[in-house]
Scaffold this active site. Structure first.
Site, mmCIF file in Angstrom:
data_model
loop_
_atom_site.group_PDB
_atom_site.id
_atom_site.type_symbol
_atom_site.label_atom_id
_atom_site.label_comp_id
_atom_site.label_asym_id
_atom_site.label_seq_id
_atom_site.Cartn_x
_atom_site.Cartn_y
_atom_site.Cartn_z
ATOM 1 N N CYS A 20 0.843 -1.195 0.000
ATOM 2 C CA CYS A 20 0.000 0.000 0.000
ATOM 3 C C CYS A 20 0.880 1.246 0.000
ATOM 4 C CB CYS A 20 -0.944 0.038 1.188
ATOM 5 S SG CYS A 20 -2.011 1.500 1.095
ATOM 6 N N ILE B 282 -1.053 -6.033 -9.997
ATOM 7 C CA ILE B 282 -0.219 -5.139 -9.224
ATOM 8 C C ILE B 282 -1.063 -4.228 -8.338
ATOM 9 C CG2 ILE B 282 1.674 -5.091 -10.874
ATOM 10 C CD1 ILE B 282 0.587 -2.469 -11.983
HETATM 11 C C1 LIG Z 1 -9.947 3.513 -4.088
HETATM 12 C C2 LIG Z 1 -8.992 2.352 -4.058
HETATM 13 C C3 LIG Z 1 -8.746 1.684 -2.860
HETATM 14 C C4 LIG Z 1 -7.861 0.615 -2.795
HETATM 15 N N1 LIG Z 1 -7.662 -0.036 -1.610
HETATM 16 C C5 LIG Z 1 -6.835 -1.116 -1.564
HETATM 17 C C6 LIG Z 1 -6.665 -1.865 -0.360
HETATM 18 O O1 LIG Z 1 -7.275 -1.581 0.671
HETATM 19 N N2 LIG Z 1 -5.820 -2.920 -0.377
HETATM 20 C C7 LIG Z 1 -5.141 -3.300 -1.505
HETATM 21 O O2 LIG Z 1 -4.392 -4.270 -1.477
HETATM 22 N N3 LIG Z 1 -5.309 -2.625 -2.668
HETATM 23 C C8 LIG Z 1 -6.134 -1.547 -2.724
HETATM 24 N N4 LIG Z 1 -6.296 -0.882 -3.928
HETATM 25 C C9 LIG Z 1 -5.580 -1.337 -5.133
HETATM 26 C C10 LIG Z 1 -6.461 -2.245 -5.987
HETATM 27 O O3 LIG Z 1 -6.836 -3.420 -5.296
HETATM 28 C C11 LIG Z 1 -5.743 -2.642 -7.295
HETATM 29 O O4 LIG Z 1 -4.566 -3.348 -6.988
HETATM 30 C C12 LIG Z 1 -5.372 -1.460 -8.162
HETATM 31 O O5 LIG Z 1 -6.327 -0.449 -8.069
HETATM 32 C C13 LIG Z 1 -5.146 -1.816 -9.622
HETATM 33 O O6 LIG Z 1 -6.316 -2.330 -10.221
HETATM 34 P P1 LIG Z 1 -7.370 -1.426 -11.093
HETATM 35 O O7 LIG Z 1 -6.557 -0.671 -12.103
HETATM 36 O O8 LIG Z 1 -8.316 -2.399 -11.674
HETATM 37 O O9 LIG Z 1 -8.017 -0.508 -10.112
HETATM 38 C C14 LIG Z 1 -7.183 0.202 -3.979
HETATM 39 C C15 LIG Z 1 -7.445 0.869 -5.197
HETATM 40 C C16 LIG Z 1 -8.336 1.925 -5.251
HETATM 41 C C17 LIG Z 1 -8.586 2.606 -6.565
#
Ligand SMILES: Cc1cc2nc3c(=O)[nH]c(=O)nc-3n(C[C@H](O)[C@H](O)[C@H](O)COP(=O)(O)O)c2cc1C
Ligand SMILES: Cc1cc2nc3c(=O)[nH]c(=O)nc-3n(C[C@H](O)[C@H](O)[C@H](O)COP(=O)(O)OP(=O)(O)OC[C@H]3O[C@@H](n4cnc5c(N)ncnc54)[C@H](O)[C@@H]3O)c2cc1C
Ligand code: FES
Lengths: 254, 312
Positions: B130, B191
């Site tokens: 994170c 990722i």
């Molecule tokens: C608003 C938001 C909150 C997120 N919170 C977490 C989290 O609590 N734990 C985590 O491992 N990843 C978190 N992520 C990352 C996502 O799980 C993911 O890895 C990342 O957004 C890439 O995927 P995407 O492009 O489909 O969003 C978060 C992403 C977003 C946009």
């Protein structure tokens, strides 16, 4: 129930500088439960602009299944929105709005700043329909940005302020409220945060409701993007689901 | 739906599609839109030992074909997740992947130990990546030795398989993958977001209160795809891929790059039905490609001599 729906664009026109009035039609309107709720709009089917845009429902007509939105087109998404014709991808209705049932007292003052003015229109209509006297104090940047003055006038007195003094009273809405010695039993406010703070201070003796804005992701309570600080044990509430309307005294300003 | 059914450590899934952590809460909000039992799995919001309030606002900003977020792991804490959120989810036929976060090794261990015993938690996702928490967080995700040790400690206490979520904010992601594999990881998820920022044109100041945020959405897909392509060639661990997925073809790309399953994050905000729609479309695409099983496409981007089999 929240719907995601292709709504029909009935009309779209510029009613003041950069300010557009958009009329939409579709079954989503059946689900609206109170003034001050909002919708989350995907302005076009493309990755850019990516996110939906939150816009308040300014007024609605359940019989015709229509609703009107008023928005300022100055950013990437809203400029794109102003060019749309045909259908529009709308999610809503979202959030909880302005309570208008069982309001005590006779007179309500509605205070709006800029693009905070639109949701007050339906609120005022519904208060008036319930026999309340409605007074409006509406603040804008300049004469060119003023909209809906006549529509609000049809419901009750209207005081306009402009930041540059080019129309109405020069200054802020709270200046006008003090200058004209506005008395009311309840207030409803929507606008920039400093304005909301000033309104809560000025009308500290009467109950009231304020509508908040915050940057959003999901719009439905899942992503925790849109929180605002509140008094009480939770410390944070979500603007998209707990709000956007909050009772006076709940928000922590600053 | 046999073409989509997959089997991974701890996870027997109807299909390889699941919402990504932090983008779907604990499922409640999206359950208004469709039956969550349709999903392969669900990666729930990061859980920490104590409740976390998260970062100041603004927490999000839009960027070209993407968004930045700095939520700061806001969550109700282990106890509430165990007593309220997970039991609520158990009404669905849905194996849960619990995302575990912390700022100290002891926190991770404590959360992992407890949450892995919840009945519907079938795997853990160790969030060592994170970018939005001041202490710990990303250090676990950028130092291979630290990541390996943490993985081993969590593995030692967990009742279910442990997947480690890799950060793209490293010089060589293969090194991180191999380190956590050596630490005993059962799988990888990748990722997490890429650290980025956006400035307000007029003031020149960062838009996000935390100043920097994690970039997600379609903008990061090429980076995620490249990383899955690289990592899948050096480890035997199964990969659950995420990063910019918003369509069934995006999923096919990630499987072709070497992933075993796919998670959808940001796209849920744009279209709340996206996971359901992807599952439906995947089935149709596999039929069209005349593929027997989705894993027949796995790693075809780098496997020698297999690309010609399909007309994709
Ligand atoms: C608003 C938001 C909150 C997120 N919170 C977490 C989290 O609590 N734990 C985590 O491992 N990843 C978190 N992520 C990352 C996502 O799980 C993911 O890895 C990342 O957004 C890439 O995927 P995407 O492009 O489909 O969003 C978060 C992403 C977003 C946009
Ligand atoms: C509950 C609610 C109701 C609203 N009602 C109205 C309305 O009736 N009329 C109206 O004109 N505006 C309204 N707004 C503000 C409106 O959402 C923003 O003006 C709009 O999102 C800006 O988008 P853009 O494409 O013009 O700007 P961009 O700068 O391209 O926006 C970039 C990103 O920032 C977000 N953003 C920018 N400004 C704001 C803001 N002030 N509030 C929230 N998010 C913002 C956008 O949604 C987008 O994700 C409301 C906001 C909220 C939260
Ligand atoms: S916008 Fe996602 S929780 Fe409010």
């Amino acid at each position: 129930m929240i719907k995601v729906e292709k709504m029909k664009i009935l009309s779209q026109k510029e009613i003041a500088e950069y300010i557009y009035e958009l009329e939409l039609q579709g079954p989503l309107v059946d689900e609206i439960s109170m003034p001050g709720q909002f919708v989350h709009i995907k302005v076009k089917k493309a990755n850019d602009p990516l996110l939906r845009r939150p816009i308040s429902i300014s007024s609605y007509d359940k019989n015709k299944q229509t609703m009107t939105l008023i928005y300022r087109a100055t950013g990437a998404g809203t400029i794109e929105l102003a060019q749309q014709t045909g259908d529009l991808n709308v999610m809503g209705p979202l959030g909880s709005g302005f309570p208008v049932e069982d309001v005590k007292g006779e007179t309500a003052v509605l205070i709006g700043g800029g693009i905070g003015v639109p949701p007050l229109y339906e609120c005022s209509k519904q208060l008036k329909a319930r026999g309340k006297k409605v007074i409006h104090i509406l603040g804008f940047e300049s004469a060119e940005a003023v909209f809906y003055e006549d529509k609000f006038k049809a419901l009750g007195p209207v005081y306009i302020t402009t930041a540059d003094g080019s129309y109405g009273t020069k200054g802020f809405v709270t200046d006008a409220a003090a200058q004209f010695n506005i008395k009311a039993d309840i207030f409803y406010a929507c606008g920039p945060v400093p304005m909301l703070n000033a309104v809560e201070k000025l009308f500290d003796k009467i109950p009231g409701y304020i509508s908040m804005e915050q940057r959003m992701g999901c719009g439905i309570g899942a992503c925790l993007a849109c929180v605002c600080a509140v008094n009480g044990p939770e410390l944070y509430k979500k603007v998209c689901t707990d709000g956007p309307v909050f009772p006076k005294g709940e928000l922590v300003y600053g | 739906m046999d073409k989509l059914r997959i089997s991974l450590p701890g996870l027997e899934l109807k299909n390889p599609i699941m919402p990504a952590s932090g983008c779907f809460g604990f499922g409640r909000e999206y359950s208004q839109f469709y039956d969550l039992s349709l999903l392969g799995s669900i990666m729930v919001k990061a859980t920490t030992l104590e409740q976390r309030l998260g970062n100041p606002v603004p927490r999000v900003a839009e960027t070209s074909s993407g968004m930045l977020n700095a939520i700061g792991l806001q969550n109700p804490g282990l106890e509430k997740v165990m007593n309220t959120e997970l039991p609520w989810l158990s009404q669905y036929d849905l194996p849960v992947i619990a995302n575990v976060a912390g700022s100290m090794v002891e926190d991770y261990v404590e959360v992992a130990k407890n949450i892995s015993r919840a009945e519907n938690v079938h795997a853990l996702e160790l969030n060592i990546s994170c970018p939005n928490v001041k202490e710990g967080g990303i250090a676990f995700g950028t130092d291979p030795e630290v990541a390996k040790e943490l993985t081993a400690k969590v593995k030692a206490v967990s009742d279910v398989p442990v997947y480690v979520k890799l950060s793209p904010n490293v010089a060589d992601i293969k090194e991180m993958a191999l380190a956590v594999e050596a630490g005993g990881a059962d799988g990888l998820t990748m990722i997490n977001t890429l650290v980025g920022m956006r400035l307000d044109h007029r003031t020149g100041k960062p838009v996000i209160a935390n100043k920097t945020g994690g970039l997600s959405g379609p903008a990061i897909k090429p980076v995620a795809l490249r990383m899955v392509y690289e990592v899948s060639q050096v480890t035997n661990l199964p990969i659950i891929a995420m990063g910019g997925i918003s369509s069934a073809w995006d999923v096919i790309d990630f499987i072709s790059a070497g992933a075993s399953a796919a998670a959808v994050g940001t796209a849920n905000f744009v279209n709340p039905f996206v996971c359901k729609e992807i599952i439906e479309e995947l089935q149709a695409i596999l039929d069209e490609l005349e593929v027997e099983h989705i894993h027949d496409l796995k790693g075809r981007s780098w496997k020698v001599g297999e690309t010609a089999n399909y007309r994709a």
